[in-house]
Design a protein around this motif. Sequence first.
Motif, PDB file in Angstrom:
ATOM      1  N   THR A 122       0.837  -1.195   0.000  1.00 18.06           N
ATOM      2  CA  THR A 122       0.000   0.000   0.000  1.00 18.06           C
ATOM      3  C   THR A 122       0.870   1.243   0.000  1.00 18.06           C
ATOM      4  O   THR A 122       1.844   1.322   0.748  1.00 18.06           O
ATOM      5  CB  THR A 122      -0.897   0.008   1.267  1.00 18.06           C
ATOM      6  OG1 THR A 122      -1.617  -1.219   1.308  1.00 18.06           O
ATOM      7  CG2 THR A 122      -1.856   1.171   1.250  1.00 18.06           C
ATOM      8  N   LYS A 128      -3.404   3.697  -1.232  1.00 21.34           N
ATOM      9  CA  LYS A 128      -3.915   2.903  -2.345  1.00 21.34           C
ATOM     10  C   LYS A 128      -2.859   1.875  -2.714  1.00 21.34           C
ATOM     11  O   LYS A 128      -1.679   2.054  -2.407  1.00 21.34           O
ATOM     12  CB  LYS A 128      -4.218   3.815  -3.530  1.00 21.34           C
ATOM     13  CG  LYS A 128      -5.356   4.787  -3.227  1.00 21.34           C
ATOM     14  CD  LYS A 128      -5.912   5.371  -4.505  1.00 21.34           C
ATOM     15  CE  LYS A 128      -7.206   6.123  -4.232  1.00 21.34           C
ATOM     16  NZ  LYS A 128      -7.089   7.537  -4.303  1.00 21.34           N
ATOM     17  N   THR A 174     -13.082   0.811   2.737  1.00 20.69           N
ATOM     18  CA  THR A 174     -12.000  -0.046   2.294  1.00 20.69           C
ATOM     19  C   THR A 174     -11.502  -0.849   3.484  1.00 20.69           C
ATOM     20  O   THR A 174     -11.485  -0.358   4.606  1.00 20.69           O
ATOM     21  CB  THR A 174     -10.833   0.757   1.710  1.00 20.69           C
ATOM     22  OG1 THR A 174     -10.439   1.729   2.679  1.00 20.69           O
ATOM     23  CG2 THR A 174     -11.205   1.465   0.442  1.00 20.69           C
TER      24      THR A 174
END
Length: 199
Positions: A122, A128, A174
């Motif tokens: 990440t 992300k 997420t």
Amino acid sequence: MVRSPCCEKEHTRKGPWSKEEDDRLTRHIMFHGIGRSWRVLPREAGLNRCGKSCRLRWINYLQPGVKRGNFTLLENIMIMNLHAQLGNKWSTIAGRLPGRTDNEIKNHWNTNLKHFLLADGTDPRTHKPLSTAIFTTTAPPNNRINSSDTTRTPPTDSTISMSVVTTNNSSTTTTMTKEVQVESYSKLNLELSLALPSH
DNA sequence: AATCGTATCAACCGCACACCT
DNA sequence: AAGGTGTGCGGTTGATACGAT
């Protein structure tokens, strides 16, 4: 416009604070408060230091209530979550973690949590996914994440499955799950959901 | 035991912003 | 409104500790 320096650099001490300086600063603030300004405080306290340096020392180390030592698992998760929401807003993040200072959180992020995210593939800035190429070239130091929750079982090297559920302002959720080496926990499966107060 | 490399963290620096005059 | 000053923030550095060889 030429700005005057915050202090006379050639006459002020730099570097680590001595016990005597700490005592002097603490006694002065406890007795008189911060007073008119940080700029004049060192002179009034009899310290040969820059006002900025005094402020930093007081806020980060001497102020009552400042927590020292390892971050708990919950604090780690909160930092990750808040960083995903706020980015490098260390002072704002520190405001949500009682007793922790922006400097300490920033250091902890740069030395531990950033590597943890990188190891997870990440991007620590955007939270992300990274490309595989970056992921495979970066490893966390000692492959660990610190924890010092003394209310649990005696310290043993063990693995936990840590899930961080992030909900951002647009209600997008997420989830990041990672097997982590943690020093003080027996194997457990922890799932925490933290939501920021909406403004 | 000595040396080297890496991790950690306290502290400094420069900038930006808020506040005051 | 504009200039001056103080403060807070984030990035970075450097000293020290620690582990590996």
